[in-house]
Motif scaffolding. Structure first.
Motif, PDB file in Angstrom:
ATOM      1  N   TYR A 270      -4.758   1.637  -1.961  1.00 40.69           N
ATOM      2  CA  TYR A 270      -5.089   1.093  -0.926  1.00 40.69           C
ATOM      3  C   TYR A 270      -5.128   0.129  -1.141  1.00 40.69           C
ATOM      4  N   LEU A 271      -4.820  -1.019   0.154  1.00 41.55           N
ATOM      5  CA  LEU A 271      -4.691  -2.690   0.127  1.00 41.55           C
ATOM      6  C   LEU A 271      -6.106  -3.727   0.421  1.00 41.55           C
ATOM      7  N   GLU A 272      -7.084  -3.572  -0.439  1.00 39.11           N
ATOM      8  CA  GLU A 272      -8.202  -4.360   0.430  1.00 39.11           C
ATOM      9  C   GLU A 272      -7.903  -5.929   0.671  1.00 39.11           C
TER      10      GLU A 272
ATOM     11  N   HIS B 189      -5.603  -5.510 -10.721  1.00 36.15           N
ATOM     12  CA  HIS B 189      -5.667  -6.450  -9.818  1.00 36.15           C
ATOM     13  C   HIS B 189      -6.932  -6.511  -8.434  1.00 36.15           C
ATOM     14  N   PRO B 190      -8.176  -7.110  -8.386  1.00 33.91           N
ATOM     15  CA  PRO B 190      -9.043  -7.218  -7.611  1.00 33.91           C
ATOM     16  C   PRO B 190      -8.759  -6.551  -5.717  1.00 33.91           C
ATOM     17  N   HIS B 191      -7.739  -6.934  -5.273  1.00 28.98           N
ATOM     18  CA  HIS B 191      -7.445  -6.048  -4.510  1.00 28.98           C
ATOM     19  C   HIS B 191      -6.306  -5.001  -3.858  1.00 28.98           C
ATOM     20  N   VAL B 192      -6.249  -4.491  -5.232  1.00 24.51           N
ATOM     21  CA  VAL B 192      -6.009  -3.052  -4.846  1.00 24.51           C
ATOM     22  C   VAL B 192      -6.586  -2.242  -5.560  1.00 24.51           C
ATOM     23  N   ARG B 193      -7.152  -0.530  -4.948  1.00 20.48           N
ATOM     24  CA  ARG B 193      -7.715   0.388  -5.767  1.00 20.48           C
ATOM     25  C   ARG B 193      -6.136   1.389  -5.225  1.00 20.48           C
ATOM     26  N   VAL B 194      -6.327   1.907  -6.594  1.00 22.29           N
ATOM     27  CA  VAL B 194      -5.385   3.210  -7.172  1.00 22.29           C
ATOM     28  C   VAL B 194      -6.238   4.218  -6.924  1.00 22.29           C
TER      29      VAL B 194
END
Length: 296
Positions: A254-256, A238-243
């Motif tokens: 983390y949600l961007e 997902h382009p807006h999620v950092r695991v």
């Protein structure tokens, strides 16, 4: 205070510092962290006048570092101790840049660093933690306005680390400026009030630690056992999620530029329904991973 403006340093083709700019104020206990090769040691070497920058400026207490070395407490590399001299002898030898400290000053420092019972013993009988306290005591005797400490907790047990952090907090409370580097992020989290993260010579984070630890965009999210692998793959793509990390059935993410409600809707659409999700605080290791993608 320490003021660094647009500092640049190259070693051949390697850009060690890339226009580094930061100000560290009196009362700050500033932690500088980053991967190996990120520029931490280069920064400290410039601040202690061991090397010169290619461009940019550095001021400590309003002057070039070379002009105020006597007003700084520097613990940069582990210095040689004389095994047959006592702790008292070392404090007298190193404890002043211009005159011999008085007995009362040495006694006061010995008590403050917790070595009053062993200060007359030869340092060959000291543990590593005791030796590190002795080195800090020698710095305290000089009453510096600025501390530059490179990996001061290396090899210390938790008791010694706690004692060192207590001393540094006392100095910051006296309006001293403290700059400390460390690879042990969990220890650093308990002592600093500001964090700088270097990556490839650039300062990618410069913020109060409290603000970072309580940012609003980190969540833990838990899935059923049969769905975890599919869910982790989805989150990674997902382009807006950092695991940040995942353990067992739970992932810290983390949600961007995205709200949790939107992520939940996206998960529902692919039949990945979480068992539980909740917002929670960062650790310093989470923040480090978020901005560097690796370990210290």
């Amino acid at each position: 205070m320490i003021r660094i403006q647009s500092l640049t340093k190259r070693y051949g083709q390697h850009l060690a510092l890339d226009h580094l700019t930061v100000s560290i104020q009196p009362g700050d206990l500033y932690g500088l962290i980053g991967p190996n090769g990120s520029g931490k040691s280069t920064t400290l070497r410039i601040l202690t006048s061991l090397i010169q920058a290619d461009s940019g400026t550095v001021q400590i207490m309003g002057q070039h570092p070379s002009k105020v070395l006597g007003k700084m407490g520097i613990l940069f590399e582990y210095p040689h101790l004389y095994p047959y001299l006592s702790g008292w002898d070392h404090l007298v030898l190193w404890g002043s840049t211009n005159q011999r400290p008085s007995k009362s000053q040495v006694s006061e420092i010995a008590e403050r660093i917790g070595l009053q019972a062993s200060i007359r013993r030869p340092v060959k009988k000291y543990s590593l933690g005791m030796k590190q306290r002795l080195l800090i005591g020698a710095i305290l005797l000089r009453n510096p306005q600025v501390y530059l400490l490179d990996e001061p907790t290396t090899g210390l047990d938790q008791e010694a680390i706690h004692y060192l952090h207590h001393l540094l907090k006392e100095e910051a409370a006296r309006n001293k400026t403290v700059l400390i580097t460390s690879h042990t992020l969990s220890d650093l989290q308990g002592v600093v009030n500001r964090i700088g993260i270097l990556a490839r010579g650039k300062l990618v984070v410069d913020e109060r630690l409290d603000n970072l630890l309580h940012a609003k965009d980190q969540y833990s999210i838990t899935f059923a056992a049969g769905k975890m692998e599919q869910a982790i793959n989805f989150l990674h793509q997902h382009p807006h999620v950092r695991v940040l990390k995942h353990t067992g059935l739970t992932a810290n993410i983390y949600l961007e530029q995205m709200e949790m409600e939107a992520l939940l809707q996206a998960l529902y659409q692919v039949q990945l329904i979480p068992i539980e999700f909740k917002r929670h605080s960062y650790t310093l290791e989470d923040i480090y991973t978020l901005h560097t993608g690796g370990s210290a």
